[in-house]
Design an enzyme around this catalytic site. Structure first.
Site, PDB file in Angstrom:
ATOM      1  N   HIS A 124       0.828  -1.186   0.037  1.00 43.31           N
ATOM      2  CA  HIS A 124       0.108   0.168   0.011  1.00 43.31           C
ATOM      3  C   HIS A 124       0.860   1.139   0.018  1.00 43.31           C
ATOM      4  O   HIS A 124       1.943   1.179   0.633  1.00 43.31           O
ATOM      5  CB  HIS A 124      -0.827  -0.119   1.171  1.00 43.31           C
ATOM      6  CG  HIS A 124      -2.072  -0.835   0.961  1.00 43.31           C
ATOM      7  ND1 HIS A 124      -2.793  -1.309   1.940  1.00 43.31           N
ATOM      8  CD2 HIS A 124      -2.735  -1.376  -0.239  1.00 43.31           C
ATOM      9  CE1 HIS A 124      -4.002  -2.017   1.528  1.00 43.31           C
ATOM     10  NE2 HIS A 124      -4.048  -1.888   0.181  1.00 43.31           N
ATOM     11  N   GLU A 169      -0.017  -1.565  14.488  1.00 42.91           N
ATOM     12  CA  GLU A 169      -1.164  -0.710  13.996  1.00 42.91           C
ATOM     13  C   GLU A 169      -2.323  -0.653  14.845  1.00 42.91           C
ATOM     14  O   GLU A 169      -2.468  -1.752  15.581  1.00 42.91           O
ATOM     15  CB  GLU A 169      -1.445  -0.944  12.517  1.00 42.91           C
ATOM     16  CG  GLU A 169      -2.254  -2.334  12.445  1.00 42.91           C
ATOM     17  CD  GLU A 169      -3.400  -2.256  11.606  1.00 42.91           C
ATOM     18  OE1 GLU A 169      -4.053  -1.247  11.339  1.00 42.91           O
ATOM     19  OE2 GLU A 169      -4.024  -3.293  11.210  1.00 42.91           O
ATOM     20  N   HIS A 222       2.475   2.774   2.615  1.00 42.24           N
ATOM     21  CA  HIS A 222       3.619   2.087   3.419  1.00 42.24           C
ATOM     22  C   HIS A 222       4.829   2.124   2.630  1.00 42.24           C
ATOM     23  O   HIS A 222       5.972   1.857   3.142  1.00 42.24           O
ATOM     24  CB  HIS A 222       3.239   0.445   3.587  1.00 42.24           C
ATOM     25  CG  HIS A 222       2.049   0.722   4.907  1.00 42.24           C
ATOM     26  ND1 HIS A 222       2.316   0.484   6.163  1.00 42.24           N
ATOM     27  CD2 HIS A 222       0.819   0.990   5.043  1.00 42.24           C
ATOM     28  CE1 HIS A 222       1.663   0.333   7.277  1.00 42.24           C
ATOM     29  NE2 HIS A 222       0.564   0.695   6.449  1.00 42.24           N
TER      30      HIS A 222
END
Lengths: 606, 952
Positions: A76, A209, A79
């Site tokens: 993603h 996270e 990231h």
């Protein structure tokens, strides 16, 4: 002894609509090694704020010298989006680690993003295609559960994380200190990926996270069932279904979902997928079967689930075809491109339906129709009346609060650090982790450094001979109980060894010195020396049953290696002096004996 | 002709003589066998290197050893053991000792001393472990010898401190298997100190090696299995092991906790960090529930499975397993299930989902939210969502078991089960449908649930659809809309998959009879009648229309007001369907018609007892057979058989018994008839023609006995013996008939092999035969025949004891139906696949016995073995065969019919028990699979086919 501790930095988007679009970038120093975790970008900015401020890492000096490695958890853009900028424009030549699927898909996304930014918006000072290629050359791909030795001390290991294809959690280990970074992960399996899993690696720190820190989600099945039912019903009544998606990730899950449903129910209605990016990505999905869930892994020998039978490439002309159909089109928020075009064509018919599978940013058409607006103003003062049904289905691939707790429970870390979430929500989770798991928890703000002391355990090599000798003396060593062991610790070239004293002497070329303690014990005894010695002998013999007590012909008594002699001092015939002498090794027994003898002998039977 | 026959018999005769010689030869071989030990000794002495010796030992291990020579072999092995330096050879010897001591008929106590002796001197850990294994084998062989057991336990305790995990493992295994159960026995055990085996094993729960920990738990479970009552103190120890690092330890610990919870369900344990106390079973349930979210899927499966059998758990805990508090942004959210329920109860059904429909409502108190529940919270929610389908299946099974014992839980778990109908793996879907069916008497489906259930009807898998039909047969539906919905979906299913016709009709039959009041208001709509206008008469051959009628007629059975709503043609259709589909359409009390059958039905029930009596009486009547003259006996048998057959037709429950005994009596009748033949009095050359009858009778008796033996389920050993006896008589008869023409008896003697199986039967043929055995063996063939003939005539009729439950195997081929006039065309030389669908009843082990036979018009017959996966088991005693048969033939000029039927293959030698020595040697597999003969057990179906010549 204390280790060098950790410095943990992170950058996160301030404000913004969704937590998902923050930029992830964390710097960890562990036992003198510096590792950068993820190199994300912020999708919401179009200026310098888009990329992390890498000057923060080193004020002066090259990044390559400072950083030992960079780890990318998944593809993603929040990231990995800043990676070409970081490596080519700022300048970093060290290794970049990511999993094989990430390595394959990441450049496609970066290139796509570059095209939009440069070709469409005409931005300057942006990385070029060549830079993406050069950057990807620095990448070292890793397998799941493969321990990669970055240098002599630093090693990393990837664990499965679910979320998207190739997403991984990384364990970073230096000596006995370790950190686990989760990236984004998902604890509930979906139609194409499995659940994140980690062993009991007991790291010093777990960086997780916390996007859904305050949410506990309902089971996926209801949502899936609803989705399928909606699509099925609409199609059955001859309507068309539009599903706006982002090209990667959820799109594949929904494709699989519909594909299997079509197969199960023997449906013939066509499903289309807007081409381009997706086709390439689907190609990789086909290749990385080991990264998918149980069902796909088990059946791919008969048929690869990503070789869709019912899903065909979409052509612009198909939108006007009569009859029912299902179309996946990009982008996901209906703000531009193909999905919006199709939407405009179909919006007028109440038989049709649009299903929004994800979050929509304010201001987009997607957000407007989701909030119930029925008349949309399009460009050129056109008013579009929306008669089609509008549905919302949330398919998110992040772990919820329960999932986060579950992962923390699995890994059993000493400390937990929450990143990638909103402060208020993290506060709740932090409190819960501390309360229920009794693990200390941190949630640093952007740019804040957290330092954690670690109790360092130092590995010491022990020679087998010594170990066996010590084992033979006692019973089996009990698990988790400390035990006394005699030996010599040799520290040489920063490693430690425990050897027997004889060997140590030999190795170091030293002569052995004997250390003896002697002690005089005065006894009231009028008898002769020999008799006193005999009495001492019988007394000791009766008490020290496990030890070897001997009476030597010269009148002295030995207990193991301890020598006891009785002497009569000339001045006082009524007292005898016992000379007790023992070596340093027998200190324990020796001191016990003297204290015993000091108490005096029992009255001898006459 | 005569010459030809003679030649044939000679051929057979000579062949048989050869067989006899072979038999003698094998006997000779047997005699040489005891020298095996000597051979081994020589081999071992010859061996120059350890590798050589190992090779010899391996070779030796391939062949079995007789019980009487075991001891000699053991001595030699032991002798060699002492001399051997190589640990691998010692290891093999140790394992051989263990293997030998398992030989049946050998008492291993004599080698125990030696084994313990060598154990004390052994240094190699591997050999030690193997020796302990041998001791375990010895110990389990002598379960009643307390002294030996005590001694072995002692030995095990000594070696528990060994450094090798393998040795400790074996010691624990030994303790688990042999640890004494009662302490009182110890007094006579030669003063050996009693040991608290449980405590010793419990100490190893904290061993440093996970394998030893696992072995310790397993040993504890073994103790439990042997009937030793475990102490409750183990519970706490086991709970600690639940957080072990190794999955096998956790998995075993879960089992142990389950065992303790079943032993002490009601004792009270404190909850840590609070003052409360709960029942042990509840606590254990909570702990096992927690393991459903373990990191290892093996443990998860284990935990999920065990949950199902914890029925004593209190309902409060049970219901928690389905509970999952949802929240979003710290605000409470309702689950989709709750929302659906609410929508339903508010009267509004199936509204479209709107953005924000699931918007969170009230704020959650942050302090009160517990993210990791200590208790059972959400265990099943997790289990059913698991990544591995093994866990999901286990969870569904557990749900099923718990729901069966608790109706309130059944009601609650319904939503979750319905969700599982959409699982990605078919097995899970199927399992959850079956589960739902099992608990269906406890539940009523809500409309939205029914909607989801019915959506699965479109599944392309036939198994799923049929399972769902079965489920619908026994579900309760709450509203008339539900019934309508179900009917509409079923009809949709029918148009999509016309092959489901029978299953759907059956389903509607039950649906109608269960919900007459709900069907009633739907009737006008379903029959599309109109108050003023006559509507068109529907097509009677339409399967969908028949389906609707089946539903209505079955509902009308208990709803007398319904027929008033029927139009004229409905009555006509009723009459037609009542005739053609009588199993689906019940008898109705229609206005203006006489009801015949309704008066009969209650009386059948009351007659059940008399019919049983009748059966008994008619069978008892036959016992007097012996005292009747042949003519009378024949008559008696004839009318008894007739009675029994009629009874079987009338009473389906007794059909099996009646058929079985009728068959037996028929055999007897045939035998009597054959013996009554005049041929016996006529000189040999004259009766050649008549002998056909006797030999045909013999042949038929043989066939019937095979049928009796293999076509009935529930036949016990005592019946088998009688059947064998009958067959022996048939064989004797056959021999006499053939021997009269030729001279020979070898065939018969060779077939007497099962004589030894038969127990001593008073006055029977065998009894007499055994008496005459010495004479038979020595006398000439002609004499033998004479003896046999007289014995056969004198032998008494044996009474056949009836088994309790006996059912005749039967099969019906549903597809191909054999009605089609269109030939199946295919190119000659290629194959065409024919779908065969059949139901089998009361067939044991259908995978191995049921075959499909295809008979071509040219007399060519083909036997097809269906795959094991083609058989499904929809219910006890019922099987379903769905397979494809490949047909092929050379070109024909005309289409012609082939016959398809099902055969039951049998193999009488499969009943003979096999040799117990299995581990060392290989078993020849062909013995088991070979087919001795087949019995057709279904009506043949004709299929019209036409192989066309290939076009060039």
């Amino acid at each position: 002894m204390y280790g060098t501790g950790f410095g943990c930095l992170r950058w996160l988007a301030e404000g913004g609509a969704g937590q998902d679009v923050g930029r992830s970038c964390i710097l960890v120093s562990i036992a003198g090694k510096n590792v950068m975790l993820d190199c994300g970008m912020h999708m919401g900015f179009n200026d310098d704020r888009r990329f992390p401020d890498f000057s923060y890492i080193t004020q002066n000096g090259r990044l390559t010298d400072f950083l030992d490695c960079v780890i990318i958890s998944h593809f993603h853009l929040d990231h990995c989006g800043a990676l070409p900028y970081f490596s080519e424009m700022v300048g970093y030549d060290g290794p970049i680690y990511m999993t094989h699927p990430t390595q394959a898909i990441c450049p496609i996304l970066l290139e796509d993003y570059r095209k939009i930014a440069v070709d469409k918006k005409g931005e300057a000072n942006f990385f070029t295609s060549q830079m993406i290629k050069d950057c990807m050359k620095k990448v070292v791909a890793v397998h799941l559960h493969q321990t990669v030795q970055v240098d002599d001390e630093l090693e990393i290991k990837a664990y499965y994380a679910g979320h998207v294809l190739g997403a991984a959690m990384f364990q970073i280990k230096v000596g006995s200190e370790s950190v686990v970074y989760t990236g984004d992960y998902n604890m509930t399996p979906d139609r194409h990926l499995g659940a994140a899993w980690i062993d009991k690696c007991r790291p010093n720190l777990l960086i997780t996270e916390s996007t859904y820190a305050t949410t506990i989600r309902d089971s996926k099945r209801c949502r899936e069932r609803d989705f399928l039912k909606k699509v099925h019903e609409t199609v059955e009544h001859g309507g068309k279904v539009l599903i706006p998606v982002f090209a990667l990730g959820r799109a594949q899950e929904l494709c699989i979902l519909l594909e299997t449903f079509w197969e199960r129910m023997n449906l013939k209605v066509p499903i289309y997928f807007s081409t381009g990016l997706t086709e390439k990505a689907n190609h990789y999905y086909k290749l990385f079967i080991p990264w998918t869930n149980q069902k796909i892994r088990k059946t791919f020998v008969q048929r690869n689930m990503f070789e869709f039978k019912h899903i065909k490439a979409f052509d612009r002309a198909f939108a006007d075809n009569p009859g029912p159909m299902v179309v996946f089109a990009t982008p996901g928020m209906l703000h531009a491109g193909q999905s919006l075009q199709i939407f405009r064509k179909w919006a007028g018919n109440e038989k049709n339906m649009v299903i929004m599978p994800g979050y929509c940013v304010q201001g987009t058409v997607g957000h407007k129709i989701l909030s119930g607006q029925r008349k949309l103003e399009m460009e050129g003062r056109q008013v579009l009346e929306v008669k089609m049904q509008v549905e919302y289905m949330s398919f998110s691939a992040h772990a919820d609060a329960k999932g986060i707790m579950q992962l923390v429970g699995q890994a059993e870390p000493e400390n937990v650090l929450l990143v990638h979430g909103e402060a208020k929500k993290m506060e709740f989770l932090k409190q819960k982790i501390e309360q229920e798991l009794r693990v200390s928890c941190y949630m640093p703000a952007n740019g804040e450094t957290v330092t954690l002391p670690t109790s360092l355990s130092i590995p010491v090599g022990i020679s087998l001979g010594l170990l066996k000798r010590e084992m033979a003396q006692g019973l089996l060593p009990e698990a988790k109980k400390p035990r006394l062991l005699h030996g010599t610790l040799i520290m040489k070239d920063s490693n430690f060894r425990l050897v027997s004293s004889e060997q140590a002497l030999k190795e170091l070329g030293l002569a052995e010195h004997q250390l003896r303690f002697t002690c005089r014990v005065h006894l009231h005894d009028t008898r002769k020396e020999q008799e006193t010695a005999l009495r001492v002998y019988s007394h000791l013999k009766s008490i020290l049953k496990e030890h070897c007590v001997q009476h030597l012909p010269d009148g002295s008594v030995t207990v193991e290696s301890i020598l006891i002699q009785a002497a009569a001092p000339s001045e006082d015939p009524g007292t005898k002096v016992l000379l007790v002498s023992w070596t340093y090794q027998d200190e324990e027994l020796g001191s016990f004996l003297t204290s015993l003898l000091k108490k005096g002998l029992p009255q001898a039977p006459s | 002709m005569a010459a030809h026959l003679k030649k044939r018999v000679y051929e057979e005769f000579t062949k048989v003589v050869q067989q006899q010689q072979e038999e003698i030869a094998t006997k000779k071989l047997r005699l040489t066998k005891p020298s095996k030990s000597a051979a081994l000794h020589i081999d071992l002495c010859k061996a120059t290197s350890p590798a050589d010796a190992l090779q010899y030992l391996l070779q030796f291990a391939r062949k079995p050893v007789e019980a009487e020579s075991v001891e000699g072999v053991v001595r030699i092995l032991l002798e060699h053991y002492y001399k051997e330096n190589d640990p691998s050879v010692r290891l093999k010897i140790a394992s051989l000792l263990g293997l030998l001591s398992k030989t049946t008929g050998f008492s291993p106590d004599c080698i125990m001393d030696d084994a313990i002796n060598i154990l004390q001197n052994e240094k190699s850990h591997q050999v030690l472990a193997q020796l302990l294994d041998t001791l375990l084998a010895i110990g389990t062989k002598l379960p009643e010898n307390q002294a030996i057991q005590m001694r072995l336990v002692d030995v095990a305790c000594q070696h528990l401190t060994d450094t090798s995990h393998g040795v400790r493992n074996k010691c624990l295994q030994l303790l688990g298997n042999l640890g004494s159960l009662e302490k009182s026995v110890t007094k006579d055990a030669e003063g050996l100190a009693t040991r608290d085996v449980q405590k010793i094993i419990g100490d190893y729960f904290s061993d440093q090696d996970p394998r030893v920990r696992t072995a310790a738990i397993k040993a504890m479970l073994q103790l439990h299995e042997r009937g030793l009552k475990l102490h409750q103190t183990i519970y706490n120890q086991a709970c600690k092991l639940l957080s072990d690092d190794y999955e096998q330890v956790r998995s075993a610990a879960v089992q142990l906790i389950w065992v303790v919870s079943q032993l002490y369900p009601e004792s009270i344990v404190p909850i840590p960090s609070s003052n409360e106390e709960i029942r042990l079973v509840d606590d254990a349930f909570g702990k096992i529930c927690h393991m459903v979210s373990d990191g290892s899927w093996v443990v998860r499966v284990q935990a999920a499975k065990l949950l199902g059998s914890m029925e004593q758990v209190s309902s409060h805990f049970l219901e928690q397993t389905l509970d999952k508090k949802l929240m979003s942004d710290l605000r409470r959210k309702r689950t989709a299930h709750e929302r659906a329920k609410e929508l339903y109860s508010s009267g509004e059904f199936s509204s479209g989902r709107k953005w924000g429909d699931d918007a969170p409502k009230e704020e959650v108190d942050t302090g009160a939210v517990n993210l990791i529940e200590s208790g059972a919270c959400g265990a099943f929610v997790h289990g059913l969502e698991d990544e591995m389908y093994e866990v999901r299946i286990a969870a569904v099974e557990a749900l099923c078991m718990l729901a069966q014992s608790s109706p309130s839980f059944a009601e609650k778990c319904l939503d979750f089960l319905v969700d599982m109908f959409n699982d990605e793996i078919e097995e899970v879907r199927l399992q959850s449908i079956h589960t739902m069916r099992k608990i269906s008497n406890n539940i009523t489906l809500r409309e939205d649930q029914l909607d989801t259930v019915l959506a699965v009807l479109e599944d392309s898998s036939r198994d799923i659809r049929e399972a769902l039909h079965e489920l619908l047969c026994c579900t309760n539906v709450s509203t008339k809309e539900g019934i309508h919905l179900a009917l509409v979906e079923l009809l949709k299913n029918l148009t999509k998959y016309p092959t489901d016709r029978d299953s759907i009709w059956k389903c509607l039959k039950f649906l109608g009879s269960r919900h007459p009041t709900l069907v009633l208001p739907l009737v006008p709509e379903l029959l599309s009648t109109h108050p003023f206008f006559d509507t068109a008469e529907p097509d009677m051959d339409d399967p969908a229309y028949i389906a609707v009628l089946v539903l209505i007629f079955n509902a009308a059975k208990t709803c007398p007001t319904m027929p008033a709503l029927f139009s004229d043609h409905t009555f006509r259709h009723y009459a037609y369907l009542r005739d053609s589909l009588s199993h689906l359409v019940p008898a109705l009390r229609l206005p203006g018609r006489k009801l015949v059958s309704s008066a009969v039905s209650p009386s059948i029930i009351s007659q059940e007892d008399p019919s049983q009596q009748f059966l008994q009486q008619s069978l008892e009547r036959v016992y007097s057979l012996q005292h009747l003259d042949p003519q009378g006996a024949q008559e008696l048998l004839e009318f008894t058989i007739r009675d029994l057959q009629r009874l079987g037709e009338l009473q389906s429950e007794l059909a099996g018994v009646a058929d079985f005994s009728a068959t037996y009596l028929r055999c007897q009748l045939l035998l009597i008839k054959a013996l009554q033949e005049k041929l016996w009095n006529v000189a040999a050359p004259l009766y050649l023609k008549q002998s056909d009858l006797a030999s045909a009778a013999a042949k038929q008796i043989m066939e019937e006995t095979y049928k009796m033996e293999f076509m009935y389920s529930g036949v016990e050993n005592k019946q088998v013996v009688i059947i064998h006896h009958m067959r022996l008589q048939a064989k004797a008869l056959q021999l006499i008939v053939t021997a009269r023409t030729t001279r020979g008896c070898g065939m018969f003697l060779s077939k007497m092999y099962f004589i030894t199986d038969l127990p001593h039967l008073q006055d029977s043929f065998v009894d007499k035969l055994l008496d005459l055995m010495p004479r038979l063996m020595t006398s000439k063939p002609a004499e033998v025949v004479k003896i046999l003939q007289t014995t056969l005539r004198q032998s008494a009729f044996l009474h056949l004891p009836l088994p309790e439950q006996i059912h005749k195997a039967s099969a019906t081929i549903i597809e191909p139906a054999g009605e089609s006039d269109n030939p199946l065309r295919f190119t000659s030389g290629l194959v065409v696949a024919l779908d065969v669908d059949a139901t089998l009843e009361h067939v044991q082990d259908p995978q191995n016995t049921v075959k499909v036979q295809v008979l071509y018009p040219d007399g060519q017959a083909q036997m097809i073995h269906p795959k094991p996966a083609d058989f499904r088991n929809p219910g006890p005693g019922r099987h379903r065969l769905i397979t494809q048969v490949y047909l092929s033939h050379t070109a024909w000029t005309e289409p012609c019919q082939v016959e398809v039927r099902l055969l039951l293959s049998y193999n009488s030698s499969a009943r003979i028990p096999k040799c117990p020595w299995m581990e060392g040697g290989e078993v020849s597999p062909q013995v088991e699979t070979s087919i001795e003969g087949t019995i057709p057990f279904s009506k043949p179906v004709k299929v019209y086919i036409m192989p066309k010549p290939a076009r060039r």
